[in-house]
Every structure is written in structure tokens, then in C-alpha cells.
Design a protein around this motif. Sequence first.
Motif, PDB file in Angstrom:
ATOM      1  N   TYR A 308      -5.259  28.324 -15.056  1.00  0.00           N
ATOM      2  CA  TYR A 308      -6.786  28.538 -15.309  1.00  0.00           C
ATOM      3  C   TYR A 308      -7.623  28.300 -13.967  1.00  0.00           C
ATOM      4  O   TYR A 308      -7.350  27.245 -13.110  1.00  0.00           O
ATOM      5  CB  TYR A 308      -7.287  27.826 -16.348  1.00  0.00           C
ATOM      6  CG  TYR A 308      -7.148  28.357 -18.017  1.00  0.00           C
ATOM      7  CD1 TYR A 308      -5.766  29.131 -17.955  1.00  0.00           C
ATOM      8  CD2 TYR A 308      -7.591  27.905 -19.085  1.00  0.00           C
ATOM      9  CE1 TYR A 308      -5.702  29.439 -19.225  1.00  0.00           C
ATOM     10  CE2 TYR A 308      -7.701  28.412 -20.276  1.00  0.00           C
ATOM     11  CZ  TYR A 308      -6.487  29.128 -20.445  1.00  0.00           C
ATOM     12  OH  TYR A 308      -6.225  29.424 -21.706  1.00  0.00           O
ATOM     13  N   ALA A 309      -8.621  29.307 -13.635  1.00  0.00           N
ATOM     14  CA  ALA A 309      -9.082  29.047 -12.419  1.00  0.00           C
ATOM     15  C   ALA A 309     -10.293  27.937 -12.302  1.00  0.00           C
ATOM     16  O   ALA A 309     -10.958  27.983 -13.641  1.00  0.00           O
ATOM     17  CB  ALA A 309      -9.594  30.435 -11.777  1.00  0.00           C
ATOM     18  N   VAL A 310     -10.319  27.179 -11.423  1.00  0.00           N
ATOM     19  CA  VAL A 310     -11.649  26.316 -11.500  1.00  0.00           C
ATOM     20  C   VAL A 310     -12.740  27.052 -10.601  1.00  0.00           C
ATOM     21  O   VAL A 310     -12.378  27.541  -9.561  1.00  0.00           O
ATOM     22  CB  VAL A 310     -11.231  24.940 -10.658  1.00  0.00           C
ATOM     23  CG1 VAL A 310     -12.319  24.105 -10.732  1.00  0.00           C
ATOM     24  CG2 VAL A 310     -10.244  24.349 -11.312  1.00  0.00           C
ATOM     25  N   VAL A 311     -13.888  27.120 -10.985  1.00  0.00           N
ATOM     26  CA  VAL A 311     -15.076  27.972 -10.272  1.00  0.00           C
ATOM     27  C   VAL A 311     -16.224  26.935  -9.959  1.00  0.00           C
ATOM     28  O   VAL A 311     -16.254  26.043 -10.569  1.00  0.00           O
ATOM     29  CB  VAL A 311     -15.309  29.195 -11.243  1.00  0.00           C
ATOM     30  CG1 VAL A 311     -14.052  30.042 -11.123  1.00  0.00           C
ATOM     31  CG2 VAL A 311     -15.789  28.508 -12.652  1.00  0.00           C
ATOM     32  N   ALA A 312     -17.064  27.779  -8.988  1.00  0.00           N
ATOM     33  CA  ALA A 312     -18.246  27.214  -8.715  1.00  0.00           C
ATOM     34  C   ALA A 312     -19.075  28.028  -7.966  1.00  0.00           C
ATOM     35  O   ALA A 312     -18.473  28.632  -7.270  1.00  0.00           O
ATOM     36  CB  ALA A 312     -18.026  25.729  -7.726  1.00  0.00           C
ATOM     37  N   GLY A 318     -10.291  26.439  -6.933  1.00  0.00           N
ATOM     38  CA  GLY A 318      -9.142  25.640  -7.516  1.00  0.00           C
ATOM     39  C   GLY A 318      -8.356  26.220  -8.507  1.00  0.00           C
ATOM     40  O   GLY A 318      -8.825  27.370  -9.237  1.00  0.00           O
ATOM     41  N   GLU A 319      -7.455  25.358  -9.155  1.00  0.00           N
ATOM     42  CA  GLU A 319      -6.681  25.841 -10.157  1.00  0.00           C
ATOM     43  C   GLU A 319      -6.107  24.761 -11.031  1.00  0.00           C
ATOM     44  O   GLU A 319      -5.835  23.830 -10.637  1.00  0.00           O
ATOM     45  CB  GLU A 319      -5.319  26.842  -9.649  1.00  0.00           C
ATOM     46  CG  GLU A 319      -4.525  27.157 -10.830  1.00  0.00           C
ATOM     47  CD  GLU A 319      -3.525  27.990 -10.295  1.00  0.00           C
ATOM     48  OE1 GLU A 319      -2.042  27.670 -10.586  1.00  0.00           O
ATOM     49  OE2 GLU A 319      -3.762  29.128  -9.559  1.00  0.00           O
ATOM     50  N   ASP A 353     -12.601  28.697 -15.870  1.00  0.00           N
ATOM     51  CA  ASP A 353     -12.707  29.905 -16.297  1.00  0.00           C
ATOM     52  C   ASP A 353     -11.514  29.800 -17.534  1.00  0.00           C
ATOM     53  O   ASP A 353     -10.424  30.031 -17.086  1.00  0.00           O
ATOM     54  CB  ASP A 353     -12.403  30.834 -15.268  1.00  0.00           C
ATOM     55  CG  ASP A 353     -12.347  32.447 -15.793  1.00  0.00           C
ATOM     56  OD1 ASP A 353     -12.302  32.759 -17.081  1.00  0.00           O
ATOM     57  OD2 ASP A 353     -12.465  33.446 -14.981  1.00  0.00           O
ATOM     58  N   ILE A 354     -12.194  29.777 -18.846  1.00  0.00           N
ATOM     59  CA  ILE A 354     -11.364  29.767 -19.917  1.00  0.00           C
ATOM     60  C   ILE A 354     -11.585  31.193 -20.533  1.00  0.00           C
ATOM     61  O   ILE A 354     -12.762  31.473 -21.379  1.00  0.00           O
ATOM     62  CB  ILE A 354     -11.571  28.804 -20.877  1.00  0.00           C
ATOM     63  CG1 ILE A 354     -11.355  27.422 -20.029  1.00  0.00           C
ATOM     64  CG2 ILE A 354     -10.821  28.723 -22.264  1.00  0.00           C
ATOM     65  CD1 ILE A 354     -11.825  25.937 -21.155  1.00  0.00           C
ATOM     66  N   GLY A 356     -12.613  34.081 -19.322  1.00  0.00           N
ATOM     67  CA  GLY A 356     -13.830  34.816 -19.069  1.00  0.00           C
ATOM     68  C   GLY A 356     -14.990  34.064 -19.074  1.00  0.00           C
ATOM     69  O   GLY A 356     -16.072  34.461 -18.478  1.00  0.00           O
ATOM     70  N   SER A 357     -14.905  33.054 -19.806  1.00  0.00           N
ATOM     71  CA  SER A 357     -16.176  31.972 -20.110  1.00  0.00           C
ATOM     72  C   SER A 357     -16.212  30.767 -19.001  1.00  0.00           C
ATOM     73  O   SER A 357     -14.972  30.283 -19.023  1.00  0.00           O
ATOM     74  CB  SER A 357     -16.088  31.478 -21.321  1.00  0.00           C
ATOM     75  OG  SER A 357     -17.208  30.730 -21.545  1.00  0.00           O
ATOM     76  N   HIS A 358     -17.057  30.620 -18.173  1.00  0.00           N
ATOM     77  CA  HIS A 358     -17.037  29.415 -17.388  1.00  0.00           C
ATOM     78  C   HIS A 358     -17.627  28.240 -17.762  1.00  0.00           C
ATOM     79  O   HIS A 358     -18.831  28.029 -18.117  1.00  0.00           O
ATOM     80  CB  HIS A 358     -17.917  29.728 -15.925  1.00  0.00           C
ATOM     81  CG  HIS A 358     -17.319  30.780 -15.098  1.00  0.00           C
ATOM     82  ND1 HIS A 358     -17.817  31.020 -13.784  1.00  0.00           N
ATOM     83  CD2 HIS A 358     -16.004  31.714 -15.326  1.00  0.00           C
ATOM     84  CE1 HIS A 358     -17.013  32.072 -13.341  1.00  0.00           C
ATOM     85  NE2 HIS A 358     -16.056  32.513 -14.347  1.00  0.00           N
ATOM     86  N   GLU A 359     -16.558  27.404 -18.360  1.00  0.00           N
ATOM     87  CA  GLU A 359     -16.867  26.165 -19.139  1.00  0.00           C
ATOM     88  C   GLU A 359     -17.314  25.062 -18.284  1.00  0.00           C
ATOM     89  O   GLU A 359     -16.461  24.812 -17.372  1.00  0.00           O
ATOM     90  CB  GLU A 359     -15.857  25.773 -20.152  1.00  0.00           C
ATOM     91  CG  GLU A 359     -15.357  27.051 -21.136  1.00  0.00           C
ATOM     92  CD  GLU A 359     -16.494  27.047 -22.329  1.00  0.00           C
ATOM     93  OE1 GLU A 359     -17.293  25.947 -22.535  1.00  0.00           O
ATOM     94  OE2 GLU A 359     -16.682  28.072 -22.790  1.00  0.00           O
ATOM     95  N   PRO A 360     -18.321  24.431 -18.443  1.00  0.00           N
ATOM     96  CA  PRO A 360     -18.878  23.157 -17.351  1.00  0.00           C
ATOM     97  C   PRO A 360     -17.847  22.036 -17.690  1.00  0.00           C
ATOM     98  O   PRO A 360     -17.353  21.637 -18.854  1.00  0.00           O
ATOM     99  CB  PRO A 360     -20.112  22.806 -17.915  1.00  0.00           C
ATOM    100  CG  PRO A 360     -20.145  23.282 -19.114  1.00  0.00           C
ATOM    101  CD  PRO A 360     -19.212  24.574 -19.431  1.00  0.00           C
ATOM    102  N   TYR A 361     -17.351  21.432 -16.525  1.00  0.00           N
ATOM    103  CA  TYR A 361     -16.275  20.260 -16.178  1.00  0.00           C
ATOM    104  C   TYR A 361     -17.175  19.527 -15.341  1.00  0.00           C
ATOM    105  O   TYR A 361     -17.578  19.708 -14.162  1.00  0.00           O
ATOM    106  CB  TYR A 361     -15.152  20.707 -15.861  1.00  0.00           C
ATOM    107  CG  TYR A 361     -14.203  21.128 -17.095  1.00  0.00           C
ATOM    108  CD1 TYR A 361     -13.433  20.180 -17.377  1.00  0.00           C
ATOM    109  CD2 TYR A 361     -14.318  22.362 -17.712  1.00  0.00           C
ATOM    110  CE1 TYR A 361     -12.460  20.602 -18.660  1.00  0.00           C
ATOM    111  CE2 TYR A 361     -13.679  22.769 -18.883  1.00  0.00           C
ATOM    112  CZ  TYR A 361     -12.784  22.029 -19.051  1.00  0.00           C
ATOM    113  OH  TYR A 361     -11.839  22.254 -20.319  1.00  0.00           O
TER     114      TYR A 361
END
Length: 373
Positions: A308-312, A318-319, A353-354, A356-361
Amino acid sequence: MSSTGELRHTALDGLHRSLGATMTDFAGWDMPLRYGSERDEHIAVRTKAGLFDLSHMGEITVTGPQAAALLDFALVGNIGGVKPGRARYTMICRADGGILDDLIVYRLGETEYMVVANASNAQVVLDALTERAAGFDAEVRDDRDAYALLAVQGPQAPGILKSLTDADLDGLKYYAGLPGTVAGVPALIARTGYTGEDGFELFVKPEHAVELWQSLTKAGEGVGLVPCGLSCRDTLRLEAGMPLYGHELSTSLTPFDAGLGRVVKFEKEGDFVGREALHEAAARAESRPPRVLVGLVAEGRRVPRAGYAVVAGGEVIGEVTSGAPSPTLGKPIAMAYVDPAHAAPGTSGVGVDIRGSHEPYEVVALPFYKRQK
């Protein structure tokens, strides 16, 4: 997997089935995934003790006058500097610096070593060591069928084992091993493990495995010992921030890319496979830091998975390499490689990115869990 394509079975296969284990194909072996609730098995290891069958791991014995010299050439660590009775975490790399596997090497005697490889890479490691042994007065022997491997892990592990052996467990340091007898069974007793807890790994002949498992089970009855499968082994190692080959480590990464450059010992004498490429990787990491392996803790309930992609800020930064619900934290957690600009603990605005939804981490330092000494 055997040459016929059938799954391989450990010496404890019948016992796992009698305990109602859910079995799974793992690196060509039919292994127990869980016996009941993986969450309960995980918590037992954190609070009491768990018993694992790890007989799928790959044992390779290296002996001879130049055994140390061969291992110093074949691996990135300083193996000749390991004292008899001690063990070292190290890696075997390709000539281009890519990680073939991470290993534990035990020095059993003056000229005898045991290399323990991951099940999925055992043949690759055996082939590489055999090839690299050319010109050395040393023998590389496939001992995968010579051992069964049991592990007892958790706060109650020392007490359980003490009741079955007169070996000096108090004097046995972390990453050390000694020959002894456990419940009448000859064993190499090693203080190593992959759970973040204190514990022991017991190398025995396959014909003694069932007897030893039953003795450990009986000794642990009063203190909450339970049989544990591969599923909780994965969540335990994830909480402890321990890398898993094929997830945090691969041939596309050097030890420096993985944040484990410390295992590469340039100061040792002589050449070793990958030295030149790893020098370049080290210099590259200094001037242009690679992505950093970090911990991610979910603010919600959705579980991140490998890939899964890590996004900001709408960008991929990241991944995820490993992700699972954490029984100890009560939240989903993940390890991920992220750009250095987003690697500091507490960095805001990071999500996964789960579908299509960007879940906060939340970005946190590894490990997620560290046992109280």
C-alpha cells in the motif's frame, strides 16, 4: 517444496494436526498458522509463554580450517571475530550489494559454524555458500534435515526451560548458544528469537522433536504456555520492529537502504562479496539518504497491507512493507519505507492509501514494543 512439488512436513506435523492447527503452505512447508485465536497466542507470548515449531528454517553447517575465512568472504559480517558459543546476526549479499537473506550464524566450535537461513531462502543461501567456498579449505553441508527447531518465547520461558535442564541458562547471554540436555534430549540451546521477548530456540534431532514438545508443554501447563503458529509470530516480530525477508529486505535493497548498514563490517580483513558495491551504497546513503524504515500507527481501524502507498499532501512518499492489527497497542500498525522528509516521529499529514481512501497514520520510531528488562 520437495522435488515432487509436494509440501514438506516437519517432524511435528502429526502433533500440530492433533492439536487442531490451521495449516498453511509457507515456503514449501506445511506449517501451523494458528491453533485457536492468533490474538490469544500473541498475548500469551507477551505475558506468559508460547511454543513454536520453526523446523522449516534452513540450517547449513560450515566446517574446516578455513571455515571462518570462507564466512568472512561470503557474508558481510565479521564472523571470524565471533567467539565459540556466541551467535551473530548478519546478511549474505549479491555482488551488487542486494540482500540475498538475513542470517544468524552460530559458532559451535573452533572450526565449526551453523548458518541459519530463512526457509524461503535456504536453497539460495546454500547454493551461494557452496559456490563461494571454492578455493577455501572448508566444507558447506546442507543440514536442513538434521534438525528440528523448537522455540519457547515469553517472560515465563526461562522458568519453563530451567525445570527441564541443568544447563546454565542464567549465564547464557542473548545471541549465545550452548550444548545441553533438555528433558533428556540433546539440544543446542540458543538464547535467540523473533518475538521481542526473552526466550530460547532449541535445535534437536527430528526424532526427538515430539518428545521435547510434549515435555515443554507439560512443564508450561501451570504458567500459561500455549502452542503458537506463524500468524502470531508475524505480529510479534512486527511489534518488535524486526525485518522479514521479502517485506523489509530484498535483493533490490542493500543493507544501507534497509537502515541496517551496521551489519556490514568494512574493517574486516580481506575482500568479501559485495564489498565494492556496498562501499558505494554507504557513500550514496551519506549524500542522498534513502527512504527510512518507520513505524506507522493507525488513527482509525483499517489495516494497511504490504504494497500500500504511503501518502502526504496528495503525493506518494513511501510504501508499506508489513501491516497488521497490533494486539499489544490495540490498533493497526505498519512498517513502511518513507522519504526522509516524512520520517521523523510525529510528522503530521501522513496517511496510507487503503483502496483509494487516505487513512491518517502517526509516524513513530521503531520498535512499537520493547519489553521491560
